[in-house]
Design a protein around this motif. Structure first.
Motif, mmCIF file in Angstrom:
data_model
loop_
_atom_site.group_PDB
_atom_site.id
_atom_site.type_symbol
_atom_site.label_atom_id
_atom_site.label_comp_id
_atom_site.label_asym_id
_atom_site.label_seq_id
_atom_site.Cartn_x
_atom_site.Cartn_y
_atom_site.Cartn_z
ATOM 1 N N ILE A 1 10.884 52.013 30.318
ATOM 2 C CA ILE A 1 9.455 52.269 30.107
ATOM 3 C C ILE A 1 9.076 51.934 28.668
ATOM 4 C CG2 ILE A 1 7.690 54.079 30.050
ATOM 5 C CD1 ILE A 1 9.239 55.411 32.391
ATOM 6 N N ASN A 2 9.953 52.256 27.714
ATOM 7 C CA ASN A 2 9.691 51.922 26.311
ATOM 8 C C ASN A 2 9.725 50.421 26.070
ATOM 9 O OD1 ASN A 2 9.541 54.254 24.114
ATOM 10 N ND2 ASN A 2 10.796 55.003 25.803
ATOM 11 N N ILE A 3 10.633 49.716 26.733
ATOM 12 C CA ILE A 3 10.686 48.252 26.592
ATOM 13 C C ILE A 3 9.470 47.618 27.264
ATOM 14 C CG2 ILE A 3 12.016 46.181 27.150
ATOM 15 C CD1 ILE A 3 13.154 47.885 24.890
ATOM 16 N N THR A 4 8.950 48.258 28.307
ATOM 17 C CA THR A 4 7.688 47.810 28.899
ATOM 18 C C THR A 4 6.577 47.867 27.863
ATOM 19 O OG1 THR A 4 8.272 48.467 31.163
ATOM 20 C CG2 THR A 4 5.928 48.342 30.634
ATOM 21 N N ASP A 5 6.564 48.934 27.072
ATOM 22 C CA ASP A 5 5.571 49.055 26.004
ATOM 23 C C ASP A 5 5.750 47.947 24.967
ATOM 24 O OD1 ASP A 5 3.508 50.607 24.418
ATOM 25 O OD2 ASP A 5 5.186 50.693 23.025
ATOM 26 N N LEU A 6 6.992 47.597 24.675
ATOM 27 C CA LEU A 6 7.262 46.504 23.734
ATOM 28 C C LEU A 6 6.748 45.174 24.285
ATOM 29 C CD1 LEU A 6 8.576 45.199 21.265
ATOM 30 C CD2 LEU A 6 10.763 45.250 22.488
ATOM 31 N N ALA A 7 7.055 44.895 25.556
ATOM 32 C CA ALA A 7 6.583 43.658 26.183
ATOM 33 C C ALA A 7 5.053 43.622 26.222
ATOM 34 C CB ALA A 7 7.153 43.531 27.591
ATOM 35 N N TYR A 8 4.439 44.765 26.514
ATOM 36 C CA TYR A 8 2.979 44.866 26.563
ATOM 37 C C TYR A 8 2.369 44.553 25.192
ATOM 38 C CZ TYR A 8 -1.572 47.241 26.494
ATOM 39 O OH TYR A 8 -2.893 47.553 26.317
ATOM 40 N N SER A 9 2.945 45.114 24.133
ATOM 41 C CA SER A 9 2.412 44.877 22.792
ATOM 42 C C SER A 9 2.541 43.411 22.394
ATOM 43 C CB SER A 9 3.119 45.772 21.767
ATOM 44 O OG SER A 9 4.477 45.404 21.613
ATOM 45 N N LEU A 10 3.634 42.767 22.793
ATOM 46 C CA LEU A 10 3.795 41.334 22.515
ATOM 47 C C LEU A 10 2.750 40.518 23.267
ATOM 48 C CD1 LEU A 10 7.698 41.045 22.717
ATOM 49 C CD2 LEU A 10 6.309 40.797 20.652
ATOM 50 N N LEU A 11 2.435 40.951 24.481
ATOM 51 C CA LEU A 11 1.462 40.219 25.296
ATOM 52 C C LEU A 11 0.060 40.335 24.718
ATOM 53 C CD1 LEU A 11 0.965 38.669 28.047
ATOM 54 C CD2 LEU A 11 0.358 40.916 28.979
ATOM 55 N N VAL A 12 -0.410 41.561 24.474
ATOM 56 C CA VAL A 12 -1.796 41.756 24.047
ATOM 57 C C VAL A 12 -2.023 41.252 22.624
ATOM 58 C CG1 VAL A 12 -2.155 43.694 25.613
ATOM 59 C CG2 VAL A 12 -1.363 44.138 23.287
ATOM 60 N N SER A 13 -0.969 41.198 21.808
ATOM 61 C CA SER A 13 -1.123 40.673 20.447
ATOM 62 C C SER A 13 -1.208 39.151 20.428
ATOM 63 C CB SER A 13 0.054 41.132 19.577
ATOM 64 O OG SER A 13 1.255 40.500 19.974
ATOM 65 N N GLY A 14 -0.854 38.516 21.555
ATOM 66 C CA GLY A 14 -0.862 37.059 21.627
ATOM 67 C C GLY A 14 0.465 36.429 21.250
ATOM 68 N N ALA A 15 1.441 37.239 20.832
ATOM 69 C CA ALA A 15 2.732 36.692 20.415
ATOM 70 C C ALA A 15 3.445 35.981 21.557
ATOM 71 C CB ALA A 15 3.618 37.806 19.851
ATOM 72 N N LEU A 16 3.228 36.456 22.783
ATOM 73 C CA LEU A 16 3.925 35.866 23.933
ATOM 74 C C LEU A 16 3.320 34.542 24.378
ATOM 75 C CD1 LEU A 16 4.985 38.671 26.472
ATOM 76 C CD2 LEU A 16 6.417 37.220 25.038
ATOM 77 N N LYS A 17 2.228 34.120 23.764
ATOM 78 C CA LYS A 17 1.637 32.833 24.147
ATOM 79 C C LYS A 17 2.657 31.710 23.994
ATOM 80 C CE LYS A 17 -3.229 33.828 23.150
ATOM 81 N NZ LYS A 17 -4.390 33.517 22.277
ATOM 82 N N THR A 18 3.397 31.730 22.902
ATOM 83 C CA THR A 18 4.388 30.679 22.672
ATOM 84 C C THR A 18 5.352 30.588 23.848
ATOM 85 O OG1 THR A 18 4.253 31.004 20.287
ATOM 86 C CG2 THR A 18 6.206 29.866 21.132
ATOM 87 N N HIS A 19 5.916 31.713 24.223
ATOM 88 C CA HIS A 19 6.893 31.734 25.316
ATOM 89 C C HIS A 19 6.254 31.349 26.648
ATOM 90 C CE1 HIS A 19 9.742 33.141 28.283
ATOM 91 N NE2 HIS A 19 8.863 34.026 28.705
ATOM 92 N N LEU A 20 5.141 31.984 26.986
ATOM 93 C CA LEU A 20 4.549 31.764 28.308
ATOM 94 C C LEU A 20 3.986 30.355 28.453
ATOM 95 C CD1 LEU A 20 2.819 35.221 28.916
ATOM 96 C CD2 LEU A 20 4.915 34.348 29.939
#
Length: 339
Positions: free
Chosen positions: A245-264
């Motif tokens: 659940i905590n790692i879900t929060d980490l993944a969520y924060s990466l997504l909403v901050s836009g950091a995951l754009k590179t990966h996705l």
């Protein structure tokens, strides 16, 4: 007295100079953006015969490098599309491409590849916005024990992680065996809502062997030789579900901050989907587990430090526009294309 006045005047004069310098700097930046840069682009187009959009689509390889460049505010039509369309119908995207081609005075018949490249990037941009909205909806949806769909997912999670053990009851201490804190898992989903459960279930079902291994390791104390006792247990196991659940929060924060754009943008040829986000979660779970095992100082109080360490490393990786996290993911149905 005179000395104090001189110091005060000196401070005031220094502040005035700083303000004037800032004003002058902003003026030249404005002049460059509004005049010089536009003029430079006009000259380049006349020399090459291509507008900036064509140069991006033809000279930059597909994936994050191209899509991040196209998604910049320079292209107002694309910005409007991203603002107004959280979920875009293909016809809507095609209409926007036609408008952009008309605005840029580009002949679609002689530049067929441009439309294809532009469409792929637009789908990625709009798809990312749609994914953020979908993930946010799941995060805000609380776990409801009266909802049969929610209960079914929870029971699937237990059966997948504990296939040889039957629950004695819905409220049971057995839930601690898969890393929940108490007798009723519903209380642990408050922070991430249904998103936490969906991610845990995805990990358990789509990469079962790894999930079972991570669960097994999380229940075992670490061992290390110490002078007073051979092979003494020195570490604490961690709670698999709570960490998930905590790692879900980490993944969520990466997504909403836009950091995951590179990966996705590098792994989703068109619109990023929830499964792409869940595969990223699986990767983060494996990386957290690896950090935990490799760190000799780990105990239950070290969780936040290990999480922060993982967060910083992932952010550094995602600064590389060619980075894709999930090629290291072992799920059998990954089917990702590293563009």
């Amino acid at each position: 007295m005179v000395s104090n006045v001189e110091k005060l005047l000196g401070v005031i004069w220094s502040n005035v100079l700083k303000v004037e310098l800032q004003v002058v700097t902003q003026f030249f930046v404005f002049l460059y953006c509004k005049c010089l840069w536009r003029g430079l682009k006009f000259v380049i187009r006349k020399v090459t015969g291509w507008c900036e959009l064509q140069r991006i689509c033809y000279n930059i390889k597909p994936g994050a490098r191209r899509t991040l460049k196209i998604g910049m505010p320079t292209y107002c039509l694309i910005g409007i599309l991203c603002q107004s369309a959280l979920s875009a119908h293909p016809d809507r995207v095609e209409k926007t491409i036609d408008n952009i081609m008309t605005l840029k005075k580009i002949n679609a018949d002689t530049n067929p590849q441009l439309g294809i490249s532009l469409q792929a990037s637009l789908f990625q941009i709009v798809g990312y916005r749609s994914l953020v909205a979908e993930v946010e909806t799941l995060r805000r949806e609380p776990y409801d024990f009266e909802n049969p769909d929610h209960e079914e997912m929870l029971m699937k999670l237990w059966k997948t992680l504990r296939p040889d053990s039957s629950l004695t009851g819905r409220i049971s201490k057995q839930w601690c065996e898969i890393g929940f804190q108490g007798n009723d898992p519903k209380t642990d989903f408050r922070g991430m809502g249904l998103l936490g459960l969906r991610n845990l279930l995805y990990f358990a079902e789509h990469d079962k062997a790894t999930a079972l291994q991570v669960l097994y390791d999380s229940l075992q104390p670490k061992h290390r030789w110490v002078p007073t006792s051979y092979d003494k247990a020195i570490g604490s196991p961690y709670s698999f579900a709570i960490v998930g659940i905590n790692i879900t929060d980490l993944a969520y924060s990466l997504l909403v901050s836009g950091a995951l754009k590179t990966h996705l943008y590098n792994v989703a040829p068109e619109m990023p989907s929830l499964s792409h986000f869940q595969q990223t979660f699986c990767y983060l779970m494996q990386e957290f587990h690896r950090f935990w095992i490799e760190d000799d100082l780990c105990d239950i109080m070290e969780f936040n430090r290990v999480r922060s360490k993982l967060h910083r490393r992932v952010l550094r990786q995602l600064k590389n526009p060619d980075m894709a996290l999930c090629p290291h993911f072992a799920a059998s149905d990954l089917h990702l294309v590293n563009l």
